[in-house]
Design a protein around this motif. Structure first.
Motif, PDB file in Angstrom:
ATOM      1  N   LYS A 194      31.883  17.716 -12.540  1.00  0.00           N
ATOM      2  CA  LYS A 194      32.509  18.858 -12.047  1.00  0.00           C
ATOM      3  C   LYS A 194      31.559  19.633 -11.111  1.00  0.00           C
ATOM      4  O   LYS A 194      30.738  20.017 -11.592  1.00  0.00           O
ATOM      5  CB  LYS A 194      33.017  19.619 -13.341  1.00  0.00           C
ATOM      6  N   ARG A 195      32.029  19.859 -10.018  1.00  0.00           N
ATOM      7  CA  ARG A 195      31.592  20.704  -8.895  1.00  0.00           C
ATOM      8  C   ARG A 195      31.750  22.071  -9.116  1.00  0.00           C
ATOM      9  O   ARG A 195      32.819  22.580  -9.537  1.00  0.00           O
ATOM     10  CB  ARG A 195      32.023  20.404  -7.586  1.00  0.00           C
ATOM     11  N   ILE A 196      30.570  22.732  -9.204  1.00  0.00           N
ATOM     12  CA  ILE A 196      30.712  24.376  -9.518  1.00  0.00           C
ATOM     13  C   ILE A 196      30.328  24.891  -8.119  1.00  0.00           C
ATOM     14  O   ILE A 196      29.366  24.753  -7.348  1.00  0.00           O
ATOM     15  CB  ILE A 196      29.388  24.850 -10.450  1.00  0.00           C
ATOM     16  N   ASN A 197      30.884  26.027  -7.906  1.00  0.00           N
ATOM     17  CA  ASN A 197      30.949  26.561  -6.934  1.00  0.00           C
ATOM     18  C   ASN A 197      29.526  27.650  -6.833  1.00  0.00           C
ATOM     19  O   ASN A 197      29.656  28.673  -7.799  1.00  0.00           O
ATOM     20  CB  ASN A 197      32.188  27.686  -6.465  1.00  0.00           C
ATOM     21  N   PRO A 198      28.479  27.863  -6.103  1.00  0.00           N
ATOM     22  CA  PRO A 198      27.258  28.511  -6.531  1.00  0.00           C
ATOM     23  C   PRO A 198      27.682  29.836  -6.518  1.00  0.00           C
ATOM     24  O   PRO A 198      26.980  30.804  -7.161  1.00  0.00           O
ATOM     25  CB  PRO A 198      26.596  28.162  -5.392  1.00  0.00           C
ATOM     26  N   ALA A 199      28.709  30.310  -5.899  1.00  0.00           N
ATOM     27  CA  ALA A 199      29.120  32.088  -5.992  1.00  0.00           C
ATOM     28  C   ALA A 199      29.516  32.485  -7.101  1.00  0.00           C
ATOM     29  O   ALA A 199      29.408  33.647  -7.370  1.00  0.00           O
ATOM     30  CB  ALA A 199      30.018  32.108  -4.805  1.00  0.00           C
ATOM     31  N   SER A 200      30.206  31.511  -7.897  1.00  0.00           N
ATOM     32  CA  SER A 200      30.584  32.078  -9.287  1.00  0.00           C
ATOM     33  C   SER A 200      29.487  31.898 -10.216  1.00  0.00           C
ATOM     34  O   SER A 200      29.744  32.364 -11.608  1.00  0.00           O
ATOM     35  CB  SER A 200      31.752  31.042  -9.681  1.00  0.00           C
ATOM     36  N   GLU A 239       0.815  -0.954  -0.024  1.00  0.00           N
ATOM     37  CA  GLU A 239      -0.014  -0.093   0.007  1.00  0.00           C
ATOM     38  C   GLU A 239       0.845   1.167  -0.059  1.00  0.00           C
ATOM     39  O   GLU A 239       0.558   2.140  -0.650  1.00  0.00           O
ATOM     40  CB  GLU A 239      -0.987  -0.085   1.236  1.00  0.00           C
ATOM     41  N   LYS A 240       1.826   1.224   0.890  1.00  0.00           N
ATOM     42  CA  LYS A 240       2.722   2.417   0.837  1.00  0.00           C
ATOM     43  C   LYS A 240       4.218   1.982   1.182  1.00  0.00           C
ATOM     44  O   LYS A 240       4.512   1.201   1.956  1.00  0.00           O
ATOM     45  CB  LYS A 240       2.503   3.147   2.062  1.00  0.00           C
ATOM     46  N   GLY A 241       4.812   2.373  -0.012  1.00  0.00           N
ATOM     47  CA  GLY A 241       6.360   2.154   0.121  1.00  0.00           C
ATOM     48  C   GLY A 241       7.261   3.288   0.097  1.00  0.00           C
ATOM     49  O   GLY A 241       6.844   4.311   0.126  1.00  0.00           O
ATOM     50  N   ILE A 242       8.634   3.299   0.680  1.00  0.00           N
ATOM     51  CA  ILE A 242       9.267   4.199   0.935  1.00  0.00           C
ATOM     52  C   ILE A 242      10.796   4.084  -0.202  1.00  0.00           C
ATOM     53  O   ILE A 242      11.425   2.968  -0.313  1.00  0.00           O
ATOM     54  CB  ILE A 242       9.828   4.555   2.338  1.00  0.00           C
ATOM     55  N   ILE A 243      10.932   5.151  -0.778  1.00  0.00           N
ATOM     56  CA  ILE A 243      12.176   5.424  -1.497  1.00  0.00           C
ATOM     57  C   ILE A 243      13.046   6.310  -0.839  1.00  0.00           C
ATOM     58  O   ILE A 243      12.598   7.675  -0.709  1.00  0.00           O
ATOM     59  CB  ILE A 243      11.896   5.656  -3.078  1.00  0.00           C
ATOM     60  N   ASP A 244      14.210   6.061  -0.666  1.00  0.00           N
ATOM     61  CA  ASP A 244      15.261   6.838  -0.050  1.00  0.00           C
ATOM     62  C   ASP A 244      16.433   6.977  -1.126  1.00  0.00           C
ATOM     63  O   ASP A 244      16.951   6.351  -1.832  1.00  0.00           O
ATOM     64  CB  ASP A 244      16.166   6.348   1.126  1.00  0.00           C
ATOM     65  N   ILE A 245      16.612   8.432  -1.670  1.00  0.00           N
ATOM     66  CA  ILE A 245      17.503   8.793  -2.530  1.00  0.00           C
ATOM     67  C   ILE A 245      18.571   9.559  -1.888  1.00  0.00           C
ATOM     68  O   ILE A 245      18.273  10.748  -1.519  1.00  0.00           O
ATOM     69  CB  ILE A 245      16.943   9.241  -3.924  1.00  0.00           C
ATOM     70  N   ASP A 246      19.934   9.154  -1.833  1.00  0.00           N
ATOM     71  CA  ASP A 246      20.914   9.819  -1.373  1.00  0.00           C
ATOM     72  C   ASP A 246      21.836  10.464  -2.181  1.00  0.00           C
ATOM     73  O   ASP A 246      22.548   9.453  -2.997  1.00  0.00           O
ATOM     74  CB  ASP A 246      21.678   9.327  -0.028  1.00  0.00           C
ATOM     75  N   ILE A 247      22.044  11.571  -2.290  1.00  0.00           N
ATOM     76  CA  ILE A 247      23.166  12.199  -3.254  1.00  0.00           C
ATOM     77  C   ILE A 247      24.110  12.939  -2.350  1.00  0.00           C
ATOM     78  O   ILE A 247      24.022  13.724  -1.706  1.00  0.00           O
ATOM     79  CB  ILE A 247      22.523  13.069  -4.247  1.00  0.00           C
ATOM     80  N   VAL A 248      25.626  12.419  -2.740  1.00  0.00           N
ATOM     81  CA  VAL A 248      26.756  13.065  -1.941  1.00  0.00           C
ATOM     82  C   VAL A 248      27.812  13.122  -2.908  1.00  0.00           C
ATOM     83  O   VAL A 248      27.937  12.441  -3.854  1.00  0.00           O
ATOM     84  CB  VAL A 248      26.988  12.219  -0.767  1.00  0.00           C
ATOM     85  N   MET A 249      28.691  13.962  -2.501  1.00  0.00           N
ATOM     86  CA  MET A 249      30.010  14.230  -3.442  1.00  0.00           C
ATOM     87  C   MET A 249      31.109  13.331  -2.905  1.00  0.00           C
ATOM     88  O   MET A 249      31.013  13.316  -1.622  1.00  0.00           O
ATOM     89  CB  MET A 249      30.592  15.590  -3.509  1.00  0.00           C
ATOM     90  N   GLN A 250      32.063  12.926  -3.660  1.00  0.00           N
ATOM     91  CA  GLN A 250      33.204  12.137  -3.333  1.00  0.00           C
ATOM     92  C   GLN A 250      34.579  12.603  -3.708  1.00  0.00           C
ATOM     93  O   GLN A 250      34.549  12.800  -4.846  1.00  0.00           O
ATOM     94  CB  GLN A 250      32.998  10.752  -3.647  1.00  0.00           C
TER      95      GLN A 250
END
Length: 550
Positions: A537-543, A450-461
């Motif tokens: 490629k990680r981008i700095n939000p300030a730029s 009836e009710k399932g749970i989906i967990d999505i984790d996004i992290v940088m390495q």
């Protein structure tokens, strides 16, 4: 490395070893024997000198007691018969215990020696120095009173002659033994090396002529005969192997004639089969690409239908509100023209207008947001170019585009992603990957829930790679299916609309589109976990400009 082995042969090794052992043994034995003989000769001389000195001392007791020195010298002349005696002194202990010269004897032709008063203790034992033996022997009266000393000087020439003869004899025996040993060693090395040389010549001849029918003859030496037997056995086995190889080559040449024709026939048939197989594979690849494209288009079609349905609702409400305003505006115009317009009616119109305009604004704005999200998702799915975006915002757009399907179920999707995570990557493959994973969990994992749970984790390495961990608490994947989950056409919904290309598409998008990797862990009844890692490629939000942050 230098070939030093050619300077050492068995011949020289046997001669050197045997001669070295023999020489060393003879030297040790000769030295021990010579030392023993010399020690014996020295002991004999010491005994003779001691005996003569004791006899002379006993004979001089009475002459010393009667003080008859001249008579004693006459008596000492009998020592001429002793060939080894050269000089004799008789010392008498006088007053104040001082030694006085009492009598002497000097052998004819031998010069006298001076008195040895001060060496009485030093010469108390026989001392052999410079070819002479010297001894000072005490003279006792009644074996108790010391009345004088006898000094005896004897020739050691006899000892030296004996020593010289012993050395000469020892050296003679040594060299004779060495000569005999050398002769016997030559015989020994010839007896050992002759059959070895014969065997070596046989080996060289076989090497040159390649004739393995030759055999070595035994020579009566046990160890060498064992070697010869082993060598002959090796020749026999080699000859047999060569014969078998020759027979096999003959048979091979015989078979090769008929085999070439068969190979040509089989090669022609194989070429035809390969051509047909290549055509079949090309058709299969085309079919697979078409199926993948159809899967993409079906997913996009479902999303379009759902978004269209969602957009219809706010637009319908806006149309209803605007129609109602037109009706109220008609009533207002009629009252104004007929001059029956009342202040209460105008006030009511204004209130209803504000309410309807708010309804129109909210629903149009909602429709605009839905269309914007749909447009961005559609563009991302069809684009393979990099762009800079907020990962959290991308996930919101994906969930908004899936809202029509998600509204039909009670499942919960939890996104764990930092708001300031901006990256440069391909949004299209990420979009399609997440939609496929979410729909896979809804269709397969939560089929009976009836009710399932989906967990999505996004992290940088390490600021170079991003890791997406997708988990659900659904039914999980059976082991036999988990091993083939990324293969094409693998599905549990065969005949129910499932093509089996969803996870295959995800795998290709991760590995080829994003140059990353994907792994899966799951057990039946314990949900599923996908881990996706790919470089970004990680981008700095300030730029970034402010317009790119929304």
């Amino acid at each position: 490395m230098p070939n030093t082995a050619k300077f050492l042969s068995i011949k020289s090794l046997i001669i050197w070893v045997v001669m070295a052992i023999t020489s060393l043994s003879l030297i040790i034995v000769s030295s021990v024997n010579l030392f023993s003989q010399i020690s014996s000769y020295q002991a004999e001389l010491q005994t003779d000198v001691t005996t003569l000195a004791e006899l002379i001392g006993n004979g001089a007791i009475s002459s010393i007691g009667l003080d008859q020195g001249a008579e004693l010298e006459t008596n000492l002349q009998v020592l001429a018969a002793a060939k080894i005696v050269e000089n004799v002194h008789i010392y008498k202990i006088g007053e104040n215990n001082e030694l006085d010269f009492f009598a002497s004897y000097n052998k004819t032709g031998i010069a006298p020696v001076k008195a040895k008063f001060e060496q009485a203790e030093e010469l108390a034992i026989v001392t052999i120095i410079g070819g002479v033996a010297e001894l000072i022997w005490p003279i006792y009266k009644d074996n108790t009173d010391l009345i004088g000393y006898v000094y005896l000087r004897a020739s050691a020439e006899t000892l030296e002659d004996h020593i010289s003869q012993s050395i000469l004899l020892t050296l003679s025996v040594f060299f004779v033994c060495i000569a005999i040993c050398f002769f016997l060693t030559l015989k020994l090395q010839r007896a050992i090396t002759a059959p070895i040389q014969t065997l070596v010549r046989l080996v060289q001849r076989i090497t040159r002529q390649k004739d393995f029918s030759n055999r070595a003859e035994p020579n009566g030496i046990k160890e060498i005969d064992i070697l010869i037997d082993a060598f002959n056995g090796m020749l026999e086995r080699t000859q047999g192997h060569i014969q078998r190889q020759a027979d096999a080559e003959h048979e091979y040449r015989t078979l090769n004639v008929s085999l070439e024709e068969k190979v040509n026939q089989r090669t022609l048939a194989l070429k035809e089969a390969n051509g047909e197989l290549i055509q079949t594979l090309e058709k299969l690849h085309q079919f697979q690409r078409q199926m993948v494209q159809n899967e993409k288009m079906a997913s996009l079609g479902d999303m379009v239908a759902g978004v269209a349905h969602e957009v219809n609702t706010p637009i319908g409400l806006g149309v209803t509100a605007s129609t109602m305003m037109l009706d109220r505006l008609g009533d207002l115009r009629k009252g104004f023209e007929e001059k029956t317009l009342k202040a209460s009616a105008l006030s009511k119109f204004i209130a209803e207008s504000e309410e309807n305009l708010n309804i129109i604004y909210r629903n149009l704005n909602r429709a605009a947001e839905l269309i914007s999200s749909f447009k961005q998702v559609a563009v991302d799915q069809s684009s393979e170019n990099n762009r800079t975006f907020s990962f959290a915002k991308l996930m919101d757009e994906i969930l908004m585009s899936m809202r029509p399907k998600l509204k039909r179920v009670n499942h919960e999707i939890l996104i764990h992603c930092a708001d300031d995570l901006y990256i440069e990557s391909k949004a299209g493959p990420i979009n399609q990957i997440m939609i496929n994973l979410i729909m896979n969990s809804i269709i397969h994992g939560f089929e009976f829930m009836e009710k399932g749970i989906i967990d999505i984790d996004i992290v940088m390495q390490d600021d170079k790679k991003i890791c997406i961990t997708f988990k659900d608490n659904g039914e999980g994947i059976p082991e036999q299916l988990r091993k083939r989950i990324f293969d094409p056409f693998v599905t549990t919904k065969r005949g129910q609309g499932g093509s089996g290309l969803g996870m295959h598409l995800v795998y290709n998008l991760v590995t080829q589109g994003l140059n990353g990797s994907i792994s899966v862990q799951s057990e039946t009844g314990k949900g599923v976990e996908f881990k996706i890692i790919f470089p970004v490629k990680r981008i700095n939000p300030a730029s970034l400009p402010k317009s790119a942050l929304f």
